[in-house]
Design a protein around this motif. Sequence first.
Motif, short mmCIF file in Angstrom:
data_model
loop_
_atom_site.label_atom_id
_atom_site.label_comp_id
_atom_site.label_asym_id
_atom_site.label_seq_id
_atom_site.Cartn_x
_atom_site.Cartn_y
_atom_site.Cartn_z
N GLU A 194 0.83 -1.21 0.00
CA GLU A 194 0.00 0.00 0.00
C GLU A 194 0.86 1.26 0.00
O GLU A 194 0.51 2.29 -0.58
N LEU A 195 2.02 1.17 0.65
CA LEU A 195 2.90 2.34 0.77
C LEU A 195 3.61 2.65 -0.55
O LEU A 195 3.73 3.82 -0.94
N ARG A 196 4.06 1.61 -1.23
CA ARG A 196 4.91 1.80 -2.42
C ARG A 196 4.36 2.81 -3.43
O ARG A 196 5.09 3.71 -3.86
N PRO A 197 3.09 2.71 -3.83
CA PRO A 197 2.60 3.68 -4.83
C PRO A 197 2.58 5.12 -4.33
O PRO A 197 2.47 6.05 -5.13
N LEU A 198 2.68 5.30 -3.02
CA LEU A 198 2.67 6.66 -2.46
C LEU A 198 4.09 7.24 -2.38
O LEU A 198 4.27 8.39 -2.00
N THR A 199 5.09 6.40 -2.67
CA THR A 199 6.48 6.83 -2.52
C THR A 199 7.12 7.07 -3.89
O THR A 199 6.54 6.72 -4.91
N ALA A 200 8.33 7.66 -3.86
CA ALA A 200 9.10 7.77 -5.10
C ALA A 200 10.14 6.66 -5.09
O ALA A 200 10.93 6.56 -4.14
N GLY A 201 10.14 5.82 -6.10
CA GLY A 201 11.15 4.76 -6.20
C GLY A 201 12.51 5.40 -6.50
O GLY A 201 12.64 6.12 -7.48
N ILE A 202 13.50 5.18 -5.64
CA ILE A 202 14.81 5.81 -5.82
C ILE A 202 15.80 4.75 -6.28
O ILE A 202 16.05 3.76 -5.57
N ARG A 203 16.36 4.96 -7.48
CA ARG A 203 17.29 3.97 -8.03
C ARG A 203 18.74 4.31 -7.73
O ARG A 203 19.59 3.44 -7.69
N ARG A 204 19.04 5.62 -7.56
CA ARG A 204 20.46 5.92 -7.32
C ARG A 204 20.67 7.19 -6.51
O ARG A 204 19.80 8.06 -6.43
N LEU A 205 21.86 7.23 -5.93
CA LEU A 205 22.36 8.43 -5.25
C LEU A 205 23.42 9.02 -6.16
O LEU A 205 24.38 8.32 -6.52
N HIS A 206 23.25 10.28 -6.52
CA HIS A 206 24.25 10.92 -7.34
C HIS A 206 24.71 12.19 -6.63
O HIS A 206 23.92 13.10 -6.41
N CYS A 207 25.99 12.22 -6.27
CA CYS A 207 26.53 13.37 -5.55
C CYS A 207 27.69 13.96 -6.37
O CYS A 207 28.61 13.23 -6.75
N LEU A 208 27.60 15.26 -6.63
CA LEU A 208 28.66 15.94 -7.39
C LEU A 208 29.56 16.72 -6.45
O LEU A 208 29.11 17.18 -5.39
N ASP A 209 30.81 16.94 -6.86
CA ASP A 209 31.70 17.76 -6.05
C ASP A 209 31.62 19.22 -6.50
O ASP A 209 30.83 19.58 -7.37
N ARG A 210 32.48 20.07 -5.91
CA ARG A 210 32.37 21.51 -6.17
C ARG A 210 32.63 21.84 -7.64
O ARG A 210 32.17 22.85 -8.14
N ARG A 211 33.41 20.97 -8.33
CA ARG A 211 33.68 21.23 -9.75
C ARG A 211 32.67 20.59 -10.68
O ARG A 211 32.82 20.62 -11.89
N GLY A 212 31.68 19.98 -10.11
CA GLY A 212 30.63 19.37 -10.92
C GLY A 212 30.97 17.96 -11.39
O GLY A 212 30.28 17.40 -12.24
N ARG A 213 32.05 17.38 -10.79
CA ARG A 213 32.39 16.00 -11.16
C ARG A 213 31.66 15.03 -10.22
O ARG A 213 31.35 15.38 -9.08
N SER A 214 31.46 13.80 -10.70
CA SER A 214 30.78 12.81 -9.86
C SER A 214 31.65 12.43 -8.67
O SER A 214 32.78 11.97 -8.86
N LEU A 215 31.11 12.59 -7.50
CA LEU A 215 31.84 12.19 -6.29
C LEU A 215 31.39 10.78 -5.91
O LEU A 215 32.18 9.91 -5.58
#
Length: 398
Positions: A65-86
């Motif tokens: 019942e909860l699943r359709p109320l949530t956002a399915g999250i497939r990944r964590l993407h974090c960039l550094d100060r220069r915009g590169r993938s951390l």
Amino acid sequence: MKTSGLTIGIVGAGTAGPAAAVLLARAGHRVRLYERAPVNLPVGAGFLLQPTGMGVLAKIGVLDELRPLTAGIRRLHCLDRRGRSLLNLNYEEALPGVQGAGTHRATLLNLLLREATSSGVEILWDHAIASMERGTDGRPRLVDARGGRHGPFDLLLLCDGAQSTLRAQAGLSFRVDRYPWGALWFIGKRPSEFAPDTLWQRVGSTRELVGFLPTGTKDDLLSFFWSVKLADVAAWREGDLNDWKRQVLALAPQAEGFLAQIKHHDQLSVAAYHDVRMRHWHGDRVAVLGDAGHALSPQLGQGVNLALMDAAALVRTLGESRTLEEGLAAYSEARRSHLCYYQFATRWLTPFFQSDAPSLGWLRDGFFPLIGRVPWVRRQMITTMAGQKTGVFGRVRE
Ligand SMILES: Cc1cc2nc3c(=O)[nH]c(=O)nc-3n(C[C@H](O)[C@H](O)[C@H](O)COP(=O)(O)OP(=O)(O)OC[C@H]3O[C@@H](n4cnc5c(N)ncnc54)[C@H](O)[C@@H]3O)c2cc1C
């Protein structure tokens, strides 16, 4: 004392309390749940449910019942100060078929409270518990802020959050540290610039961090958080909102439309983090669950999931033990490796993302992308994110 048909008092209807209440009531115990809030308020930042927490929700029977109320999250993407993938961690890479779920406290709580009520739990709103006493038989009793007395209980569960006032009264030893850093957060409509399946973050030095977590619901919401030093919050409130938005946009230029929803400082809430340490999460007829026993900074986004795992572990160990004393000792042991791993990892990681040590920021920007290329390390990072680690080589059993 036997472990069947107990009279159980639970303080706190956050996450740990209602989850434990449902499972204990279904196991045949008489359960009363005390909460100081007058009603179930739609409060709290969005958070990320992990496969571990979702496993417990499946046992409770609310996950579908909860699943359709949530956002399915497939990944964590974090960039550094220069915009590169951390960090760019996709669950699927190490855990086929697995994803996280962005949601809100009220969404989860509504389902847990409904199950609690239908399982026979008595819920007492507007009952701030002021103190705990013990009768001559050693059984705990509670006194509320209006002087009302409750109990005695065979077992008392402290699920009253990081700032629990009852831990000390129960005679448990613990240590609480408040982090100097916290977060400003806001929940708004998700604009198309933010992918619906990605927890997106960007860091500057160790003093700037911004994050956006899709949190689903039919309104397609996005939870925004901005790292802030708690000592600077008063100055921020006095400052120009547009100056602050410019700082955010320097890290997240795609957030212009989202930030337009913020017109006043008051629309943002401040979250403070605590670090709670305990050696054992039980005492005489008392168990501590959730943040009251092991609050941590939300860097690894595990608090709700750990609280749900506590509830499942306690109900399992009580059910498997011959006496209450044995069941409580088994609960502490069952939770030890999982909690210690996440407490250690969070304490180690937090200063790289939120601290007054800029050199750690440079180290982070150089080091994290390098180690993230090693396949074994990547798998460990993903299983850590998924909440499943109990040590360098261990994985959860629940
Ligand atoms: C900004 C932020 C982001 C976060 N993001 C994530 C995330 O992505 N994923 C994740 O898993 N976790 C996240 N967390 C952590 C998560 O919110 C907590 O770990 C979780 O809420 C703990 O649940 P709990 O039931 O232990 O305590 P709480 O949710 O704090 O609930 C405690 C309850 O006890 C009640 N209470 C307290 N004292 C009394 C009293 N004396 N009498 C009666 N009632 C009382 C309170 O009113 C409250 O309802 C985040 C936290 C913050 C601050």
